[in-house]
Design a protein around this motif. Sequence first.
Motif, PDB file in Angstrom:
ATOM      1  N   ARG A 181       0.815  -1.191   0.000  1.00  0.00           N
ATOM      2  CA  ARG A 181       0.000   0.000   0.000  1.00  0.00           C
ATOM      3  C   ARG A 181       0.867   1.269   0.000  1.00  0.00           C
ATOM      4  N   PHE A 182       1.945   1.229   0.758  1.00  0.00           N
ATOM      5  CA  PHE A 182       2.845   2.376   0.797  1.00  0.00           C
ATOM      6  C   PHE A 182       3.304   2.739  -0.614  1.00  0.00           C
ATOM      7  N   ALA A 183       3.804   1.742  -1.327  1.00  0.00           N
ATOM      8  CA  ALA A 183       4.340   2.033  -2.652  1.00  0.00           C
ATOM      9  C   ALA A 183       3.218   2.472  -3.598  1.00  0.00           C
ATOM     10  N   THR A 306       6.452  12.213   3.170  1.00  0.00           N
ATOM     11  CA  THR A 306       6.815  11.025   3.947  1.00  0.00           C
ATOM     12  C   THR A 306       5.589  10.269   4.452  1.00  0.00           C
ATOM     13  N   MET A 307       5.761   8.969   4.517  1.00  0.00           N
ATOM     14  CA  MET A 307       4.781   8.139   5.190  1.00  0.00           C
ATOM     15  C   MET A 307       5.490   7.561   6.399  1.00  0.00           C
ATOM     16  N   TYR A 308       4.926   7.784   7.543  1.00  0.00           N
ATOM     17  CA  TYR A 308       5.568   7.446   8.800  1.00  0.00           C
ATOM     18  C   TYR A 308       5.366   5.979   9.129  1.00  0.00           C
ATOM     19  N   GLU A 309       6.451   5.297   9.391  1.00  0.00           N
ATOM     20  CA  GLU A 309       6.342   3.932   9.891  1.00  0.00           C
ATOM     21  C   GLU A 309       6.651   3.968  11.372  1.00  0.00           C
ATOM     22  N   ALA A 314       4.964  -0.671  16.348  1.00  0.00           N
ATOM     23  CA  ALA A 314       5.285  -2.025  15.894  1.00  0.00           C
ATOM     24  C   ALA A 314       5.817  -2.858  17.055  1.00  0.00           C
ATOM     25  N   GLY A 315       6.688  -2.259  17.845  1.00  0.00           N
ATOM     26  CA  GLY A 315       7.220  -2.952  19.018  1.00  0.00           C
ATOM     27  C   GLY A 315       6.113  -3.389  19.955  1.00  0.00           C
ATOM     28  N   LEU A 337      -1.435  -5.507  10.542  1.00  0.00           N
ATOM     29  CA  LEU A 337      -0.814  -4.800   9.441  1.00  0.00           C
ATOM     30  C   LEU A 337      -1.012  -3.325   9.723  1.00  0.00           C
ATOM     31  N   SER A 338       0.062  -2.560   9.712  1.00  0.00           N
ATOM     32  CA  SER A 338      -0.152  -1.143   9.977  1.00  0.00           C
ATOM     33  C   SER A 338      -0.233  -0.379   8.663  1.00  0.00           C
ATOM     34  N   GLN A 339      -1.227   0.486   8.598  1.00  0.00           N
ATOM     35  CA  GLN A 339      -1.521   1.186   7.358  1.00  0.00           C
ATOM     36  C   GLN A 339      -0.733   2.479   7.256  1.00  0.00           C
ATOM     37  N   PRO A 340      -0.068   2.657   6.141  1.00  0.00           N
ATOM     38  CA  PRO A 340       0.711   3.884   5.956  1.00  0.00           C
ATOM     39  C   PRO A 340      -0.202   5.086   5.742  1.00  0.00           C
TER      40      PRO A 340
END
Lengths: 352, 352
Positions: A181-183, A306-309, A314-315, A337-340
């Motif tokens: 999705r990010f890309a 930017t898309m923040y990850e 996540a941790g 799944l984390s959405q960008p």
Amino acid sequence: MDNKTKNRPQTPPPDGGRPTLKTIAFMTGLGITTVSRALKDAPDIGAETKERVRLVAKQIGYQPNRAGVRLRTGKTNVISLVLTLEEEIMGITSPMVVGITEILAGTPYHLVVTPYSAVKDALAPIRYILDTGAADGVIISRTEPHDARVALLTERGLPFVTHGRTEMGIVHPYHDFDNERFAYEAVRKLVARGRRKLVLLEPPPHLTFYSHMRAGFERGLRDFQADAVGFHQTNIDHSLVEIRDAFEILMRSEDAPDGIVSGSGSGAIALIAGLEMAKKKLTEDCDMVSKSPSDFLRWLRPEVMTMYEDIRVAGRELAKAVIGHIDGQPPETLQSLSQPEFQPPITRGLRA
Amino acid sequence: MDNKTKNRPQTPPPDGGRPTLKTIAFMTGLGITTVSRALKDAPDIGAETKERVRLVAKQIGYQPNRAGVRLRTGKTNVISLVLTLEEEIMGITSPMVVGITEILAGTPYHLVVTPYSAVKDALAPIRYILDTGAADGVIISRTEPHDARVALLTERGLPFVTHGRTEMGIVHPYHDFDNERFAYEAVRKLVARGRRKLVLLEPPPHLTFYSHMRAGFERGLRDFQADAVGFHQTNIDHSLVEIRDAFEILMRSEDAPDGIVSGSGSGAIALIAGLEMAKKKLTEDCDMVSKSPSDFLRWLRPEVMTMYEDIRVAGRELAKAVIGHIDGQPPETLQSLSQPEFQPPITRGLRA
DNA sequence: CATTGCTACTGTATCGTTACAGATTTGAAG
DNA sequence: CTTCAAATCTGTAACGATACAGTAGCAATG
């Protein structure tokens, strides 16, 4: 001594030491076994007794001796975070450790960091943990489509979670960033800015998210009708200097792209440098979208989208998932799944 | 059964499990005690016996059970890294963890990360470790001149090392970055560029290295004849937005400095933003020297002069020092100071 | 020949906890 | 007045390792 009271500590435990079950047994006049069972709320202990034991335990600040428990039961109360020493390049470890410990703080688990050198066998630390029973659960990252570590851990039945997915027909807990999705969204954004010749700084091909990111990139190209410029000389695992130099060459060529998707924040730095060395300018000759686990790009190069990850989140997800797995929850309920999302620009504070 | 052989395991240990002393005792026909002593090279075991035991142990991949050792001896083989959750802001944790584990990899020690929230009591994790005997050694950072953790650990005799120094007359292991020298050299550099009105983005006043950095700054001002511009509204612990906004105001005032010393890499980002919001330009209106634990400043703002603080090396030094302390080496031999040096600019690769 | 001392090895108890197999008491059922 | 079951509590052994206090064998000593 009468058998009936043999298990009752006759001498008060020495003062200096920390309290044990024996201490509580002595104070309450109960047997050690009873105290142990009372504290775990076993059904064959009287309600009033439990209450008394709990009270005393709390008063004297009793905490079970980990070595005792571990020796007897095999339960280590340890979660092992398995890291490549090289991982720090991306500066990813730090917020991840913080996120994990945030969750573990409310549990009896400790976090042990187990490193390995990527040069050597990535299986080594896994084997060590399995062979020595060093942990109740494991967190691994940099997953591959067919990941030997996942196979081994599954076979041996040790709970784990991966940062990233696999493609081997094994259902296991994971947390991942939606790189597809990010890309895809990155391409959408660049095309919306009128960019049509796009390049992708990709992950190393052996990692699972390589194909995710590529798939999203290509789906984007199709849906939004743009073209790809090939750039496979380097990937996000290469040194900044290598990326920069390769990209400079590309930017000086006929094929120079006008839109860039960067699969990593530090990679973006190198791309920018290469681009500037080729005398091009961001926003003029080129637009760029980058994944970013930190803030510095937004501050220093606000022209990069930017898309923040969020590695810290996540941790947290990873920690919750391993614990869930240890507690026997079904793996398919432990996948996320984390959405960008595109980040807003830095607010300009005083004079907005 | 004859007493003489009572300690010799009569049944072969179960196959599936990992080998223990019992396994080796059975295989060699020796007593468990003998095997234990042979493996630690005790003087009362025959040379040939030791050799045999070592051979068998190696063959079957014997590794002592940590819980057994810990229960019996109290030795945990754990080093605890005590971190503020807030520490990650500086992105410092990651390379430090890597550096520490690099050293620990060659030892029986494991690294356990023990976090605490700065909002709460910084002593809490120390007390926990002391009360539960959770570690053989502790690494702490963010030291204060009179640090309660150092006092407590010293009093209770638990080996530790600090990242940063103290001023309480207790000789203890530490590793530190020479912040005095950093600020002094920064001033020298700025003055050499003709800058005379200097400002310092300082550490929070309660930490020890605050006074080091200030001292270096002021000594520099005296030696090189420059003036200080006061800027105490914010420090490196504040958010980037706070720093930026405060600095913008300063840069718009009469008092605007022409030289900046930034005590942290991320702080530098905020200072640059504030400066640009005030319509000033680096190298034109202002020069800047910053401490930097990573590379991004050099890449994205090469006009900032940076002194690299190698956190990974710091991690290594800290690990070596705790272990030294555990091994009984005198504290004064376990102190080190890393000297700041200006970083060369990024090499321009292709067309240098 | 008894004593001593040394070398090389061993058994027992213990660290703190828990699984397991009793044991005691109480009260109800037959 | 048994008999049985339920409720509540307890002792023992074991996890794996090591500190300590032996013991057996043998050679040197007096």
